[in-house]
Each structure stands twice: as C-alpha cells, then as structure tokens.
Scaffold this motif. Structure first.
Motif, PDB file in Angstrom:
ATOM      1  N   MET A 114       0.834  -1.204   0.000  1.00  0.00           N
ATOM      2  CA  MET A 114       0.000   0.000   0.000  1.00  0.00           C
ATOM      3  C   MET A 114       0.867   1.253   0.000  1.00  0.00           C
ATOM      4  O   MET A 114       1.952   1.266   0.556  1.00  0.00           O
ATOM      5  CB  MET A 114      -0.861   0.052   1.272  1.00  0.00           C
ATOM      6  CG  MET A 114      -1.928  -0.961   1.385  1.00  0.00           C
ATOM      7  SD  MET A 114      -2.837  -0.637   2.916  1.00  0.00           S
ATOM      8  CE  MET A 114      -3.596  -2.209   3.162  1.00  0.00           C
ATOM      9  N   LYS A 117      -0.774   7.070   1.726  1.00  0.00           N
ATOM     10  CA  LYS A 117      -2.128   7.611   1.897  1.00  0.00           C
ATOM     11  C   LYS A 117      -3.138   6.483   2.105  1.00  0.00           C
ATOM     12  O   LYS A 117      -4.050   6.599   2.929  1.00  0.00           O
ATOM     13  CB  LYS A 117      -2.517   8.496   0.721  1.00  0.00           C
ATOM     14  CG  LYS A 117      -1.733   9.788   0.687  1.00  0.00           C
ATOM     15  CD  LYS A 117      -2.076  10.648  -0.500  1.00  0.00           C
ATOM     16  CE  LYS A 117      -1.184  11.875  -0.513  1.00  0.00           C
ATOM     17  NZ  LYS A 117      -1.401  12.683  -1.715  1.00  0.00           N
ATOM     18  N   THR A 118      -2.964   5.391   1.388  1.00  0.00           N
ATOM     19  CA  THR A 118      -3.840   4.235   1.569  1.00  0.00           C
ATOM     20  C   THR A 118      -3.666   3.675   2.983  1.00  0.00           C
ATOM     21  O   THR A 118      -4.640   3.274   3.627  1.00  0.00           O
ATOM     22  CB  THR A 118      -3.529   3.146   0.518  1.00  0.00           C
ATOM     23  OG1 THR A 118      -3.620   3.731  -0.775  1.00  0.00           O
ATOM     24  CG2 THR A 118      -4.477   1.973   0.630  1.00  0.00           C
ATOM     25  N   HIS A 119      -2.423   3.681   3.454  1.00  0.00           N
ATOM     26  CA  HIS A 119      -2.158   3.228   4.819  1.00  0.00           C
ATOM     27  C   HIS A 119      -2.899   4.072   5.852  1.00  0.00           C
ATOM     28  O   HIS A 119      -3.414   3.538   6.840  1.00  0.00           O
ATOM     29  CB  HIS A 119      -0.654   3.309   5.123  1.00  0.00           C
ATOM     30  CG  HIS A 119       0.051   2.021   4.977  1.00  0.00           C
ATOM     31  ND1 HIS A 119       0.439   1.521   3.761  1.00  0.00           N
ATOM     32  CD2 HIS A 119       0.451   1.120   5.896  1.00  0.00           C
ATOM     33  CE1 HIS A 119       1.049   0.384   3.929  1.00  0.00           C
ATOM     34  NE2 HIS A 119       1.059   0.108   5.219  1.00  0.00           N
ATOM     35  N   VAL A 121      -5.723   5.642   5.546  1.00  0.00           N
ATOM     36  CA  VAL A 121      -7.140   5.265   5.535  1.00  0.00           C
ATOM     37  C   VAL A 121      -7.317   3.879   6.148  1.00  0.00           C
ATOM     38  O   VAL A 121      -8.208   3.662   6.981  1.00  0.00           O
ATOM     39  CB  VAL A 121      -7.710   5.323   4.097  1.00  0.00           C
ATOM     40  CG1 VAL A 121      -9.122   4.781   4.041  1.00  0.00           C
ATOM     41  CG2 VAL A 121      -7.644   6.747   3.567  1.00  0.00           C
ATOM     42  N   PHE A 122      -6.481   2.932   5.741  1.00  0.00           N
ATOM     43  CA  PHE A 122      -6.544   1.566   6.250  1.00  0.00           C
ATOM     44  C   PHE A 122      -6.435   1.555   7.777  1.00  0.00           C
ATOM     45  O   PHE A 122      -7.244   0.933   8.471  1.00  0.00           O
ATOM     46  CB  PHE A 122      -5.408   0.754   5.608  1.00  0.00           C
ATOM     47  CG  PHE A 122      -5.378  -0.697   5.996  1.00  0.00           C
ATOM     48  CD1 PHE A 122      -6.188  -1.613   5.349  1.00  0.00           C
ATOM     49  CD2 PHE A 122      -4.515  -1.155   6.990  1.00  0.00           C
ATOM     50  CE1 PHE A 122      -6.151  -2.972   5.690  1.00  0.00           C
ATOM     51  CE2 PHE A 122      -4.475  -2.492   7.336  1.00  0.00           C
ATOM     52  CZ  PHE A 122      -5.290  -3.403   6.684  1.00  0.00           C
TER      53      PHE A 122
END
Length: 148
Positions: A114, A117-119, A121-122
C-alpha cells in the motif's frame, strides 16, 4: 432485525484485529532482516538507531495484543491497546507523508504494498474498528423480550 449486541461487536472487532496483527507480526518475524533494514532507512535517527530492537519489539507487541484479544477478560484492554498501536502507526505514517520520504513500508506482507495515503485510511478504519466496541452501547429495552 435484532440489535447487534456489545459482546458480538467486541468479538467481530477482535477477530479482525487478530487477523491484522497476527498477519503483520508473523510477516515481520519471517522477514526480520528486511524489516530492520527498512527501519534503518527511516529519516528519524531514533528509529534508525533502534531498528534491531524495534524489529523484535513491534511484532512482540502485536502478538501480545493478539493474545489479549483472544482472552475474554482482557479483550477490552486489547481493543484499547490496538487503538494505541494503530495511533502510533498513524503518527509515523503522517510523519512520512509530511517529510515527503519515499521509503518502503515496514508493515510486512501484502500490506506493505500500500501507499502511505492508503495506509492512513486503512489504519483509520482499523482504529474505528478497535474503539467502536468500547463506545457502542446498545439501547436497553424497557420490557425484556419486547420487540421494537
């Protein structure tokens, strides 16, 4: 439809967090050298210096949290511990984003694919999962067995 009980919500959250932390801890342990190498690349001197210790400490903490989440009498504390560890990770990720560093993720396994930024959210989703059972209070019924 029946209300979701607080206990059911705790168990669902615990299972999801057990899967998350169990997976990432085992990945970090199996790829210890890679994990420590990536920690040494971090532009925070304390992290780089403590990389070998953190390489042991982080997966150990994750496994202790997994153990707490498995125990009925420690589950709430495990949920709080999950939230706090995820908060630390969020602060770390935010720091990486603010510094503009293009460093590899140290999460382990497929999660390391990931982007930062995805991290964020995750981890935010899992923070909500970890704290929701501690704040959710189902409506109490005036008459036991009554249906609304």
């Amino acid at each position: 439809m029946k209300n979701l009980s607080a206990n059911s919500l705790q168990i669902i959250a615990a299972v999801l967090l057990i899967l998350l932390f169990g997976y990432t801890a085992v990945s970090k342990i199996l790829e210890y050298d890679k994990f420590v190498f990536q920690l040494k690349l971090v532009q925070m001197q304390a992290v780089a210096l403590l990389a070998p210790l953190l390489g042991i400490l982080i997966p150990a903490i994750e496994l202790v949290i997994v153990w707490m989440l498995c125990k009925d009498n420690l589950r709430i504390k495990g949920l709080y511990a999950s939230f706090l560890l995820l908060l630390v990770f969020e602060i770390y990720i935010t720091t990486m984003l603010l510094t503009g560093e293009k460093l590899p993720c140290t999460c382990g396994g497929i999660i390391s694919q990931m982007g930062w930024k995805t991290h964020l959210v995750f981890n935010a989703v899992f923070m909500i999962i970890s704290i929701l059972p501690t704040i959710y209070k189902p409506k109490s019924r005036i008459f036991p067995g009554s249906h609304e």
